[in-house]
Each structure stands twice: as structure tokens, then as C-alpha cells.
Design a protein around this motif. Structure first.
Motif, short mmCIF file in Angstrom:
data_model
loop_
_atom_site.label_atom_id
_atom_site.label_comp_id
_atom_site.label_asym_id
_atom_site.label_seq_id
_atom_site.Cartn_x
_atom_site.Cartn_y
_atom_site.Cartn_z
N GLY A 1 37.78 48.11 41.50
CA GLY A 1 36.47 48.38 40.92
C GLY A 1 35.44 48.81 41.95
N SER A 2 35.49 48.22 43.14
CA SER A 2 34.52 48.61 44.17
C SER A 2 34.76 50.04 44.65
CB SER A 2 34.55 47.63 45.34
OG SER A 2 35.80 47.66 45.99
N ILE A 3 36.01 50.42 44.77
CA ILE A 3 36.32 51.80 45.16
C ILE A 3 35.84 52.77 44.08
CG2 ILE A 3 38.21 53.44 45.55
CD1 ILE A 3 39.69 51.15 46.96
N ILE A 4 36.12 52.46 42.84
CA ILE A 4 35.69 53.33 41.74
C ILE A 4 34.16 53.36 41.66
CG2 ILE A 4 35.74 53.63 39.23
CD1 ILE A 4 38.60 52.45 39.34
N GLY A 5 33.51 52.22 41.94
CA GLY A 5 32.05 52.18 41.92
C GLY A 5 31.43 53.06 42.99
N VAL A 6 31.96 52.99 44.21
CA VAL A 6 31.45 53.85 45.28
C VAL A 6 31.70 55.32 44.95
CG1 VAL A 6 31.76 54.46 47.71
CG2 VAL A 6 31.61 52.06 47.04
#
Length: 159
Positions: free
Chosen positions: A106-111
Motif C-alpha cells: 500500500g505504501s508503494i502504491i500510495g507514493v
């Protein structure tokens, strides 16, 4: 014939069973407060603009045509809010690792969601720009990721 079980053997088996059950559980300690605050920040960010004038709630419901912010919203709500709540309630190591891995994705997709809202091609803006809600949500997901990895990795080795 079965030999009778002594009180000492019975107690040893009972203690081993309790120890085995305790080894499967986590104790988030003060990290639970940080996790709760990050989950609250995620929920508040849903009311703020994410993509242009679309709020996070509208992105979740599909009113925005942007793919990555919508995918991020599913990770943020599914793993960040729901997964964190369930894991804090049942306190299992396996769920702590599931939260860690889900929040990593999720953090990768968020960035990437923020990045795709800022990139341009041939001097034409592709996206309307990231809203403050999307930025807060990504920060909250990264905070959750750090806390869950710390909790999941703190398991003592089995003897």
C-alpha cells in the motif's frame, strides 16, 4: 495398559501448552496508540481532497477515474484500517505480518499515486495534482507500516 500420569507431568504439559499459546500472540504495547492515531488519520483523510476536488471517500466509491489512487484507497482501508483493527483485537503474529506486507504494498502504491498526480507529458498535466488528504493518507500508511514491521519482527526466537 496406560500408566497413570503424575501431577508433575500433567503440570508440565499444561505449562507447555500455555507457553505455546502465548508465543503466538503479540503485545503491541505503546505502539497500539500510534497505530490507533494513524488509523484515525486515515479515516479523517477520507473527508479531505485526494484527486482534484474528489475526496477520498469519492475515490473509494469510484467517482474518480484515477486507477492508482483508487487502488491505494482499497489498501489503506482494507489493510490499514480493517486489518489493523482486527490484528489489534486478536493479537496474532501471523496477522501482524499480513498487515506489514499489505501496508508495504500500500505504501508503494500510495507514493506512486502521488507521483502520477504530479507527472507531466509534453507540458500537459496528466493529473489534477495530489490533494492534502492523499498525502496524509500515504504518511499514515507509512507510519502503520513501520509500526507493524517493528511489532511483527519483535517476536523472540522459539526455544
Amino acid at each position: 495398559m496406560c500408566r497413570p500420569v503424575s501431577d508433575e507431568e500433567f503440570l508440565r504439559k499444561e505449562i507447555d501448552a500455555v507457553e505455546h499459546q502465548a508465543a503466538k500472540r503479540i503485545d503491541p504495547g505503546t505502539g497500539a496508540l500510534t497505530i490507533s492515531i494513524a488509523v484515525l488519520a486515515l479515516l479523517v483523510s477520507l473527508m479531505l481532497p485526494w484527486v482534484g476536488q474528489h475526496s477520498g471517500l469519492r475515490v473509494v466509491l469510484g467517482e474518480s477515474a484515477m486507477f492508482l489512487p483508487r487502488l491505494f484507497s482499497f489498501f489503506a482501508l482494507g489493510v490499514g484500517v480493517l486489518g489493523s483493527g482486527v490484528t489489534l483485537a486478536v493479537r496474532r503474529w501471523g496477522l501482524a505480518w499480513v498487515c506489514s506486507l499489505g501496508l508495504f504494498a500500500g505504501s508503494i502504491i500510495g507514493v506512486l499515486s502521488i507521483w502520477t498526480q504530479q507527472t507531466t507529458t509534453s507540458n500537459k498535466t496528466i493529473g489534477p495534482g495530489p490533494g492534502i488528504g492523499l498525502i496524509i493518507a500515504v504518511i499514515a500508511v507509512v507510519v502503520l507500516l513501520v509500526k507493524w514491521v517493528k511489532i511483527a519482527a519483535s517476536r523472540p526466537p522459539q526455544l
